[in-house]
Design a protein around this motif. Structure first.
Motif, PDB file in Angstrom:
ATOM      1  N   TYR A  85       0.828  -1.200   0.000  1.00 33.24           N
ATOM      2  CA  TYR A  85       0.000   0.000   0.000  1.00 33.24           C
ATOM      3  C   TYR A  85       0.868   1.257   0.000  1.00 33.24           C
ATOM      4  N   ALA A 117      -7.056  -2.900  -7.022  1.00 36.91           N
ATOM      5  CA  ALA A 117      -7.122  -3.792  -5.868  1.00 36.91           C
ATOM      6  C   ALA A 117      -6.900  -5.229  -6.324  1.00 36.91           C
ATOM      7  N   ARG A 170      -6.431  -9.540  -4.715  1.00 33.90           N
ATOM      8  CA  ARG A 170      -6.478 -10.512  -3.632  1.00 33.90           C
ATOM      9  C   ARG A 170      -5.369 -11.527  -3.881  1.00 33.90           C
ATOM     10  N   PRO A 178     -10.494  -8.853   0.539  1.00 32.29           N
ATOM     11  CA  PRO A 178     -10.593  -7.730  -0.394  1.00 32.29           C
ATOM     12  C   PRO A 178      -9.564  -6.657  -0.033  1.00 32.29           C
ATOM     13  N   TYR A 179      -9.057  -5.974  -1.037  1.00 31.97           N
ATOM     14  CA  TYR A 179      -8.017  -4.941  -0.851  1.00 31.97           C
ATOM     15  C   TYR A 179      -6.779  -5.530  -0.162  1.00 31.97           C
ATOM     16  N   ASP A 180      -6.500  -6.775  -0.504  1.00 28.39           N
ATOM     17  CA  ASP A 180      -5.360  -7.512   0.041  1.00 28.39           C
ATOM     18  C   ASP A 180      -4.040  -6.935  -0.458  1.00 28.39           C
ATOM     19  N   LEU A 222      -2.256  -3.847  -3.441  1.00 27.26           N
ATOM     20  CA  LEU A 222      -2.417  -2.703  -4.325  1.00 27.26           C
ATOM     21  C   LEU A 222      -1.377  -2.798  -5.433  1.00 27.26           C
ATOM     22  N   ARG A 280      -9.255   2.422  -8.265  1.00 22.20           N
ATOM     23  CA  ARG A 280      -9.546   2.769  -6.876  1.00 22.20           C
ATOM     24  C   ARG A 280      -8.757   4.013  -6.486  1.00 22.20           C
ATOM     25  N   ASP A 305      -9.186   3.796  -0.325  1.00 21.23           N
ATOM     26  CA  ASP A 305      -9.939   2.536  -0.351  1.00 21.23           C
ATOM     27  C   ASP A 305      -9.170   1.396   0.312  1.00 21.23           C
ATOM     28  N   PHE A 306      -7.848   1.535   0.426  1.00 21.81           N
ATOM     29  CA  PHE A 306      -7.014   0.443   0.913  1.00 21.81           C
ATOM     30  C   PHE A 306      -6.719   0.533   2.409  1.00 21.81           C
ATOM     31  N   GLY A 333      -7.609  -2.656   4.359  1.00 21.97           N
ATOM     32  CA  GLY A 333      -6.676  -3.746   4.097  1.00 21.97           C
ATOM     33  C   GLY A 333      -5.359  -3.543   4.822  1.00 21.97           C
TER      34      GLY A 333
END
Length: 276
Positions: A71, A92, A94, A105-107, A109, A191, A195-196, A199
């Motif tokens: 991230y 995003a 996974r 989700p958002y595992d 970037l 995204r 949004d992250f 995560g």
């Protein structure tokens, strides 16, 4: 990101300001990033707050000459590329885990980057051992890279029987393979960095996250190999896969390795924290 911040970031990477946002310049930036900015999760174990805001990431990666995890690294690299004139989308993903299970989700970037000389590229400087150069986003064949053989393919339905993209090829989820093994599943919808946050929080706090259960600091070397410090274990991997592993006995050796091999100056040796 203003011009002074861009210049400071480029000095951190050891590259000149590109004249145009071309694919050749992107390749140089991508590889230089992997060679100079470590993939590391030390903040989690040093009790440092991880904030997904451009100014805070600049302070950490450029000002303090640290690294980070996906991230942070891809989020900031994407901001640099946008400031240099590239068309950048944050995507995003996974990550594939044990027995082919997909992560949260958002595992992860990653970046989709468009250059002025045509083509879309998958850029990722925050996945640890991955491609050294950007991958052609629309190429569905094998792509040879110093980091291995990669493929980007349209994803099959997930465990719930759902195929991303509502059945349309243009919006379909994509699986990224390395050496025939799936690495992560990308969503192609753009995204924003905020949004992250969930995560990043999960990976920084959950007792089942591999980031809370291990210490890692790793970067690509100039000859195409990789060096990694995991706790007190230092591993040097040559470009041909030859590995040398040794245990660092003293705190001075550990701090010296962080300083001399990764450019990270620490006052104390990081130790695993109890996520609880």
């Amino acid at each position: 990101m203003n011009s002074a911040q861009v210049d400071a970031y480029l000095r951190r990477l050891g590259v000149e300001h590109p004249a145009w946002p071309t694919v050749d310049a992107l390749r140089e930036l991508h590889l230089s990033h992997l060679q100079t900015v470590p993939f590391e999760n030390l903040s989690i174990h040093l009790g440092e707050e991880i904030v997904l805001e451009e100014k805070r990431l600049l302070d950490k990666v450029v000002g303090a000459r640290r690294g980070g995890f996906c991230y942070e690294l891809n989020g900031l690299f994407g901001a640099l590329l946008a400031a240099l004139g590239y068309d950048v989308a944050l995507l995003a993903a996974r990550v594939y885990g044990d027995e082919g299970r997909l992560g949260i989700p958002y595992d992860h970037l990653a970046l989709r980057v468009r250059t002025v000389d045509g083509g879309d590229w998958l850029a990722d400087v925050g996945f640890g051992a991955h491609s050294h150069l950007p991958l052609a986003f629309g190429d569905r064949g094998e792509q040879e890279d110093p980091g291995g053989t990669f493929r980007i393919v349209e994803a099959e339905p997930d465990a719930a029987g759902v195929r991303g993209g509502h059945g349309t090829v243009e919006a379909a989820d994509l699986d990224v393979f390395r050496g025939g093994t799936p690495q992560y599943r990308l969503e192609v919808r753009p995204r924003v960095l905020g949004d992250f946050v969930a995560g990043a929080w999960w990976h920084s706090t959950s007792p089942v996250s591999h980031f809370t259960r291990s210490l890692v600091c790793s970067r690509v070397t100039q000859d195409g190999g990789r060096i990694t410090l995991s706790g007190r274990r230092f591993t040097a991997t040559e470009a041909d896969g030859t590995r040398e592993v040794r245990e660092l006995e003293t705190d001075e050796e550990v701090l010296g390795a962080y300083r001399e091999r990764f450019g990270i100056g620490l006052g104390t040796v990081p130790a695993l924290r109890d996520p609880a």
